[in-house]
Design an enzyme around this catalytic site. Structure first.
Site, PDB file in Angstrom:
ATOM      1  N   ASP A 162       0.855  -1.194   0.000  1.00  0.00           N
ATOM      2  CA  ASP A 162       0.000   0.000   0.000  1.00  0.00           C
ATOM      3  C   ASP A 162       0.890   1.243   0.000  1.00  0.00           C
ATOM      4  O   ASP A 162       2.055   1.185   0.412  1.00  0.00           O
ATOM      5  CB  ASP A 162      -0.935   0.016   1.227  1.00  0.00           C
TER       6      ASP A 162
ATOM      7  N   GLU B 159       0.158  -1.237   5.638  1.00  0.00           N
ATOM      8  CA  GLU B 159       1.204  -0.807   6.574  1.00  0.00           C
ATOM      9  C   GLU B 159       1.029   0.653   6.945  1.00  0.00           C
ATOM     10  O   GLU B 159       1.211   1.047   8.098  1.00  0.00           O
ATOM     11  CB  GLU B 159       2.592  -1.023   5.949  1.00  0.00           C
TER      12      GLU B 159
HETATM   13 ZN   LIG Z   1       6.779   1.883   4.107  1.00  0.00          ZN
END
Ligand SMILES: [Zn+2]
Length: 436
Positions: free
Chosen positions: A94, A159
């Site tokens: 992401d 994340e």
């Molecule tokens: Zn990162």
């Protein structure tokens, strides 16, 4: 140097376009975390994972794929081997939003290969790292090296918004002894990072009409019909924040770790809400009427602690501090502030892999051999998915390429460092997994 590593490095040099083009290809598929920006054109994590999974399968990994959130899959691949020498290579796919695209000199999802860099959102944070892990594995395979320990590649989502992809993975899947997280570290070796929890402190007052506030400043002769003044939670919160600042300073002074900057144990008040009436969501129900004496304040803290601190100790130290603070005031003694740890489930365990751990040493030694600029061994100031692996008992080290513009404009990864990273990761895999 072992023959296996020499052979693998030769494969990486001969096929160095692969990691560059794979990085570019991954950048061209926008995978903006939908928790920051909802846009079907940009929230294309599944397509990135399609590409990752295809590569893993071509390279002989047995893969798994499952949704962490609807249409937001993690992908893993494994080559079988012993647990004893097992290793994970991990990256997130992401990315954060582009922000003001007019501030970019190039298309943020163009993946241009120019000026010795690959450009675009996610280039260095961290599609390059994901590509380097896969390129390292491919080179090991091309060189005909068979590993003794099990090697896994984990490509995770989310994340950037708390690491819920990695959290889900460590809860539900088979792990390994050690892990390399290929976040950008500018070629440095990062075996330590502090822990982090978001904490909500709720301070309670007593609601009243502001017209009678004079009663609390200039107490009036008690006549019939006197209206009791309230207790202003916003003013209590002001006192609390001042006390918190002193507490934070003492924590920063008293807690020290050799790999992190001085004063890392910060407690940042990031969000504050004051008003009247407790709402169902735990925040003040009314925040638009200044004629009320506020009876609810919530303060959300970004609470950091040191790599070698234990979260349970951190919690009880803060709870003691709040208890002592409340004890200084008769109202708060009866109506103590409430503490909620892990607000929105946000909790990053600390990582404290020793500097003389075999994985730290392997990466540091290989980076010294490979890199134009020798690595430093240092701690990380913020948090990464390494936290979730550390919390699950894996020994992680963060190591990855250099670049610029991450979470900003004109993001790019430096191609030399991308190739160096691929070589260092490949050698560390062989050092740690051994060969058969
Ligand atoms: Zn990162």
């Amino acid at each position: 140097m072992s023959d296996a590593i020499k052979d693998v490095w030769e494969k990486i040099d001969a096929g160095s376009d692969f990691v560059v083009e794979l990085t570019s290809e991954l950048v061209k598929i926008p995978s903006v975390n939908p928790k920051f920006q909802v846009d079907a054109e940009l929230n294309r994590e599944p397509e990135v994972q399609d590409r990752v999974q295809k590569q893993l399968e071509e390279d002989g990994f047995s893969t798994e794929r499952w949704d962490v959130f609807p249409d937001r899959p993690n992908v893993t691949g494994e080559w079988e081997g012993t647990d004893e020498k097992s290793l994970i290579l991990c990256g997130h796919i992401d990315v954060v939003p582009v922000g003001d695209s007019s501030a970019w000199a190039r298309d943020p999802f163009g993946g241009q290969i120019e000026e010795g860099r690959v450009w675009g959102r996610g280039a260095v944070d961290m599609k390059a790292g994901v590509a380097a892990c896969m390129a390292a594995a491919l080179a090991i395979r091309q060189a005909g090296v068979t590993l003794e320990g099990r090697l896994a590649i984990h490509s995770v989502v989310d994340e950037e918004a708390g690491g819920f992809g990695a959290m889900d993975l460590v809860k539900n899947k088979r792990l390994a002894r050690r892990a390399i997280i290929a976040e950008p570290t500018w070629g440095n070796v990062v075996p330590a990072e502090g822990g982090l929890s978001w904490v909500r402190v709720t301070i309670f007052g007593k609601q009243a009409h502001a017209g009678w506030r004079f009663n609390s400043l200039w107490p009036q002769p008690h006549t019939e019909g006197r209206i009791e003044p309230g207790v202003n939670a916003i003013e209590l919160a002001n006192r609390f924040l001042n006390a918190l600042r002193d507490f934070e300073a003492s924590r920063c002074r008293d807690n020290w770790h050799p790999l992190t900057p001085a004063g890392l144990a910060t407690i940042n008040p990031g969000v504050i809400r004051g008003g009247a009436g407790m709402g169902e969501d735990g925040n003040p129900a009314i925040m638009t009427n200044a004629a009320m004496i506020s009876d609810v304040v919530t303060i959300d803290l970004d609470y950091k602690f040191m790599p070698d601190e234990n979260f349970e100790d951190v919690k009880s130290e803060f709870e003691d501090f709040v208890g002592h603070f409340a004890a200084t005031d008769p109202w708060m003694r009866e109506n103590p502030p409430k503490i909620l740890w892990d607000l929105f489930d946000l909790n990053f365990p600390p990582m404290n892999t020793p500097i003389d751990h075999p994985l730290t040493l392997s990466i540091a030694n290989r980076a010294t051999e490979v890199q134009a600029k020798p690595p430093e061994i240092k701690g990380f100031e913020a948090v990464t998915d390494a936290a979730h692996y550390a919390g699950a008992g894996v020994d992680p080290v963060v190591y990855g390429p250099s670049g610029d513009g991450f979470h900003g404009n004109n993001e790019c990864v430096d191609i030399n460092s991308l190739i160096e990273t691929t070589k260092v990761i490949a050698a560390a895999v062989i050092d740690n997994c051994g060969t058969r």
